[in-house]
Design a protein around this motif. Structure first.
Motif, short mmCIF file in Angstrom:
data_model
loop_
_atom_site.label_atom_id
_atom_site.label_comp_id
_atom_site.label_asym_id
_atom_site.label_seq_id
_atom_site.Cartn_x
_atom_site.Cartn_y
_atom_site.Cartn_z
N ASP A 257 0.85 -1.18 0.00
CA ASP A 257 0.00 0.00 0.00
C ASP A 257 0.89 1.23 0.00
OD1 ASP A 257 -1.75 2.07 0.38
OD2 ASP A 257 -2.74 1.23 2.14
N ALA A 258 0.97 1.89 -1.15
CA ALA A 258 1.70 3.15 -1.29
C ALA A 258 0.74 4.24 -1.73
CB ALA A 258 2.85 2.99 -2.28
N SER A 259 -0.50 4.17 -1.21
CA SER A 259 -1.55 5.09 -1.65
C SER A 259 -1.55 6.41 -0.90
CB SER A 259 -2.92 4.42 -1.50
OG SER A 259 -3.19 4.08 -0.15
N GLY A 260 -0.51 6.64 -0.08
CA GLY A 260 -0.38 7.93 0.57
C GLY A 260 -1.37 8.15 1.69
N PHE A 261 -1.78 9.40 1.84
CA PHE A 261 -2.64 9.78 2.96
C PHE A 261 -3.91 8.95 3.02
CE2 PHE A 261 -6.17 12.22 4.70
CZ PHE A 261 -5.66 12.63 5.92
N SER A 262 -4.48 8.60 1.88
CA SER A 262 -5.75 7.87 1.86
C SER A 262 -5.61 6.46 2.39
CB SER A 262 -6.32 7.83 0.44
OG SER A 262 -5.39 7.21 -0.43
N ARG A 263 -4.40 5.85 2.28
CA ARG A 263 -4.11 4.50 2.76
C ARG A 263 -5.28 3.54 2.57
NH1 ARG A 263 -4.44 3.45 8.37
NH2 ARG A 263 -2.38 2.50 8.18
N HIS A 264 -5.74 3.45 1.32
CA HIS A 264 -6.92 2.66 0.98
C HIS A 264 -6.84 1.23 1.51
CE1 HIS A 264 -8.79 5.64 -1.55
NE2 HIS A 264 -7.72 5.74 -2.32
N ILE A 265 -5.70 0.58 1.27
CA ILE A 265 -5.60 -0.84 1.59
C ILE A 265 -5.37 -1.03 3.08
CG2 ILE A 265 -4.35 -2.97 1.09
CD1 ILE A 265 -3.61 -1.71 -1.62
N GLY A 266 -4.51 -0.19 3.68
CA GLY A 266 -4.22 -0.33 5.10
C GLY A 266 -5.46 -0.23 5.96
N VAL A 267 -6.32 0.75 5.68
CA VAL A 267 -7.54 0.92 6.46
C VAL A 267 -8.45 -0.29 6.30
CG1 VAL A 267 -9.65 2.29 6.70
CG2 VAL A 267 -7.45 3.44 6.46
N ARG A 268 -8.57 -0.79 5.07
CA ARG A 268 -9.45 -1.93 4.79
C ARG A 268 -8.87 -3.24 5.32
NH1 ARG A 268 -10.17 1.92 1.12
NH2 ARG A 268 -12.17 2.18 0.04
N SER A 269 -7.61 -3.21 5.73
CA SER A 269 -6.96 -4.43 6.22
C SER A 269 -6.70 -4.39 7.71
CB SER A 269 -5.63 -4.63 5.47
OG SER A 269 -5.82 -4.69 4.08
N ASP A 270 -7.38 -3.48 8.41
CA ASP A 270 -7.26 -3.38 9.86
C ASP A 270 -5.84 -3.04 10.31
OD1 ASP A 270 -9.98 -4.25 10.05
OD2 ASP A 270 -9.29 -6.32 9.81
N MET A 271 -5.16 -2.20 9.51
CA MET A 271 -3.81 -1.76 9.84
C MET A 271 -3.83 -0.32 10.36
SD MET A 271 -1.58 -4.23 9.07
CE MET A 271 -0.02 -3.55 8.48
N GLY A 272 -4.80 -0.04 11.21
CA GLY A 272 -4.92 1.30 11.76
C GLY A 272 -6.04 2.09 11.13
N GLY B 129 1.20 -10.98 3.69
CA GLY B 129 0.90 -10.57 2.33
C GLY B 129 0.77 -9.08 2.09
N LEU B 130 1.00 -8.25 3.12
CA LEU B 130 0.76 -6.81 2.97
C LEU B 130 1.85 -6.00 3.64
CD1 LEU B 130 -1.08 -4.40 2.16
CD2 LEU B 130 -2.22 -4.68 4.37
N MET B 131 2.25 -4.88 2.99
CA MET B 131 3.19 -3.92 3.55
C MET B 131 2.65 -2.51 3.31
SD MET B 131 6.58 -5.66 1.84
CE MET B 131 7.82 -4.99 2.94
N LEU B 132 2.92 -1.61 4.24
CA LEU B 132 2.59 -0.19 4.08
C LEU B 132 3.88 0.59 3.88
CD1 LEU B 132 0.10 0.26 7.09
CD2 LEU B 132 -0.39 -0.63 4.80
N ALA B 133 3.94 1.40 2.83
CA ALA B 133 5.16 2.15 2.54
C ALA B 133 4.83 3.61 2.28
CB ALA B 133 5.89 1.55 1.34
N GLY B 134 5.62 4.51 2.85
CA GLY B 134 5.43 5.94 2.63
C GLY B 134 4.36 6.52 3.54
N ASP B 135 3.62 7.50 3.02
CA ASP B 135 2.62 8.18 3.84
C ASP B 135 1.55 7.22 4.35
OD1 ASP B 135 3.99 10.49 3.33
OD2 ASP B 135 2.37 11.51 2.24
#
Length: 330
Positions: free
Chosen positions: A60-75, A181-187
């Motif tokens: 997930d490199a979607s920046g401020f919106s963090r589309h995938i992180g939010v949908r994956s219970d990553m905060g 299966g998931l990583m958050l990178a950047g904003d």
């Protein structure tokens, strides 16, 4: 200053040359799971057709919106953020060796404004404010900055060529960057510097780290959160302490009154150019803070030393790292 559109296209060209496929105007809307593992996403393409793509590792490199992180219970979604607005001007009379940073309630409440030349007669004028520290809209301040008496002659004959707005997370990094299966990178992971709202440089560092770990994970056949957490540990070891210090400074100065900014500028005038550059690029060290104190002995009398002591304490602590699972320890 960089040409951000040019940078994106340059990086896209390098990625395509290396074998990547880039899909433009595609919007992620759902996350695909197999149990607790993230195995890809669904998206709408440029003609609103819904498709899905499967991956061993999703980043997930979607920046401020963090589309995938939010949908994956990553905060949760970010609740404290910088809201910025900017003109990219053609300004034929602006001196290309002059930069302005502007603070104060008249132009950038709970934030700052900037005038940055970037070559060939182009100049960026912008303002950023922090929500919810204040509820001001950054956009109306742009024209006020262009009318400042100090800029009137320099901006003679200038006119906007582009207009930008953006959001930047003004928070600490999220608790964890990785799961199966998931990583958050950047904003998307809150990995930028909150000191001046700098995200691009740190997003590039994070992207390189995350890409290396993801490639190793795929080659090894192990894309578990345990393996991917190597990225988490590497990032916090290299950047965790400096980003924590940036956040502490940001929280401290965001509430400054105009009078406090006047005092801060008096302090900055006594620093060397190299000390200012070192601080702005978040290259913190005990010698930097001791040098600031040495050039500003009045900090002891005004209480500023107490805050510097807090920063020095963070400098002297081990870098943040990741323990088992998602718990962080010092």
């Amino acid at each position: 200053m960089i040409d951000i559109r040019g940078l994106y296209q340059h990086l896209a060209g390098r990625a395509i040359a290396a074998g990547a496929e880039i899909r433009v105007r595609h919007t992620v809307d759902k996350v695909l799971r197999e149990g607790e593992r993230i195995v890809g996403v669904t998206y709408k393409n440029h003609v609103s057709e819904r498709r899905e793509v499967h991956a061993d590792v999703t980043i997930d490199a979607s920046g401020f919106s963090r589309h995938i992180g939010v949908r994956s219970d990553m905060g949760e979604a970010f609740h404290r953020y910088g809201f910025g607005a900017e003109y990219d001007l053609y300004a034929p009379h602006y001196p290309q060796d002059t930069v302005y940073l502007i603070m104060g309630s008249a132009f950038a409440p709970q934030g700052y404004a900037w005038v940055f030349p970037r070559g060939n007669g182009r100049v960026r004028i912008g303002v950023g404010v922090i929500h919810p520290d204040c509820d001001n809209d950054a956009r109306p301040y742009l024209n006020s900055i262009m009318q400042m008496p100090q800029l009137k002659e320099k901006l003679r004959g200038a006119s906007p060529v582009e207009y930008h707005t953006g959001l930047f997370p003004a928070v600490r990094p999220v608790d964890r960057f990785c799961r199966d299966g998931l990583m958050l990178a950047g904003d998307s992971g809150g990995q930028g510097s909150t000191l001046v709202g700098e995200g691009i440089r740190f997003a590039m560092y994070a992207g390189q780290m995350a890409g290396d770990v993801a490639a190793d994970a795929v080659k090894s056949g192990d894309t578990s959160g345990t393996f991917l957490n190597r990225f988490d540990r590497q990032w916090r070891t290299r950047f965790g302490r400096d980003m924590e210090i940036s956040y502490l400074i940001n929280k401290h100065i965001a509430a400054y009154t105009d009078e406090q900014w006047d005092g801060a500028f008096d302090l900055l005038k006594r620093l060397t150019a190299s000390q200012i550059a070192q601080a702005v690029r978040c290259d913190y060290s005990a010698s930097l803070f001791m040098g600031i104190l040495a050039r500003n002995p009045m900090l002891v009398a005004t209480g500023g030393k107490k805050f510097l002591d807090v920063l020095l304490e963070r400098i002297n602590k081990p870098s943040l790292a990741v323990a088992e699972g998602s718990k962080q320890v010092s």
